[in-house]
Design a protein around this motif. Structure first.
Motif, mmCIF file in Angstrom:
data_model
loop_
_atom_site.group_PDB
_atom_site.id
_atom_site.type_symbol
_atom_site.label_atom_id
_atom_site.label_comp_id
_atom_site.label_asym_id
_atom_site.label_seq_id
_atom_site.Cartn_x
_atom_site.Cartn_y
_atom_site.Cartn_z
ATOM 1 N N LEU A 62 7.401 25.844 34.984
ATOM 2 C CA LEU A 62 7.028 24.949 36.068
ATOM 3 C C LEU A 62 8.329 24.463 36.681
ATOM 4 N N MET A 63 8.485 24.665 37.993
ATOM 5 C CA MET A 63 9.738 24.307 38.660
ATOM 6 C C MET A 63 9.454 23.388 39.840
ATOM 7 N N SER A 64 10.488 22.649 40.238
ATOM 8 C CA SER A 64 10.353 21.708 41.341
ATOM 9 C C SER A 64 11.673 21.605 42.096
ATOM 10 N N ALA A 65 11.572 21.165 43.351
ATOM 11 C CA ALA A 65 12.771 20.928 44.164
ATOM 12 C C ALA A 65 12.421 19.997 45.314
ATOM 13 N N PRO A 66 13.384 19.187 45.738
ATOM 14 C CA PRO A 66 13.180 18.440 46.984
ATOM 15 C C PRO A 66 13.194 19.439 48.138
ATOM 16 N N LEU A 67 12.362 19.195 49.146
ATOM 17 C CA LEU A 67 12.312 20.097 50.291
ATOM 18 C C LEU A 67 13.214 19.561 51.393
ATOM 19 N N ARG A 68 14.108 20.401 51.827
ATOM 20 C CA ARG A 68 15.056 20.044 52.891
ATOM 21 C C ARG A 68 15.024 21.117 53.962
#
Length: 175
Positions: free
Chosen positions: A53-59
């Motif tokens: 499970l991965m995550s990142a801020p969206l820019r």
């Protein structure tokens, strides 16, 4: 049917897998395959190997379409899809995302093996992030394979937890 357990424990997994006897039922949970396997009832098996499970801020970002490729992005029923084709129309890469408030769920990111290492995965991820951010999403989540994890980490994503899938097979349960 698909069960997604955010907090898996042996008793819960056993209850679900003992009661779900229809072939094709899936279970997804945030534990390692080594932990999940002994909890499964007969007839169930881990499917697809380890995941993340991965995550990142969206820019917002800008990604150039490499020479020889065409990019198409469109939306349908809250899902944003992007497709990369060669100049002659052959499939090269794709992905999709669904925005649910401030979160975007990225799915089905794929680059044809003949077109890998040309920046197409980065292009797809950037295009999806831009489109989702344009709809108000600030963070993205996805389930990654080990191969996909390598791409996602290069574009700023990080692992939150292991992600393991299991499925009920079509054969009879042996006692």
């Amino acid at each position: 049917m698909r069960h997604v357990l955010t907090n898996a424990d042996e008793a819960t997994v056993r209850k679900i897998t003992e009661n779900a006897t229809t072939p094709g039922v899936w279970l997804k949970t945030f534990v390692s395959p080594e932990m999940l396997t002994p909890w499964l009832a007969p007839g169930w098996s881990v499917a697809g190997g380890p995941g993340f499970l991965m995550s990142a801020p969206l820019r917002a970002s800008h990604a150039e379409v490499p020479d020889g490729y065409r990019l198409r992005t469109w939306g349908r029923a809250d899902v944003i899809r992007t497709l990369v084709r060669t100049a002659d129309g052959a499939f090269a890469a794709r992905g999709q995302t669904a925005v649910t408030g401030s979160t975007a769920v990225v799915d089905q990111v794929e680059t044809d093996p003949a077109h890998q290492r040309r920046g197409l995965g980065r292009l797809v991820m950037g295009t999806l992030a831009n489109a989702a951010a344009g709809q108000g999403a600030t963070v993205g989540v996805l389930g990654a394979t080990p191969e996909g994890r390598a791409l996602y980490e290069t574009v700023g994503w990080h692992v939150l937890a292991p992600l393991t899938s299991a499925t009920r097979g079509p054969g009879p349960v042996e006692a």
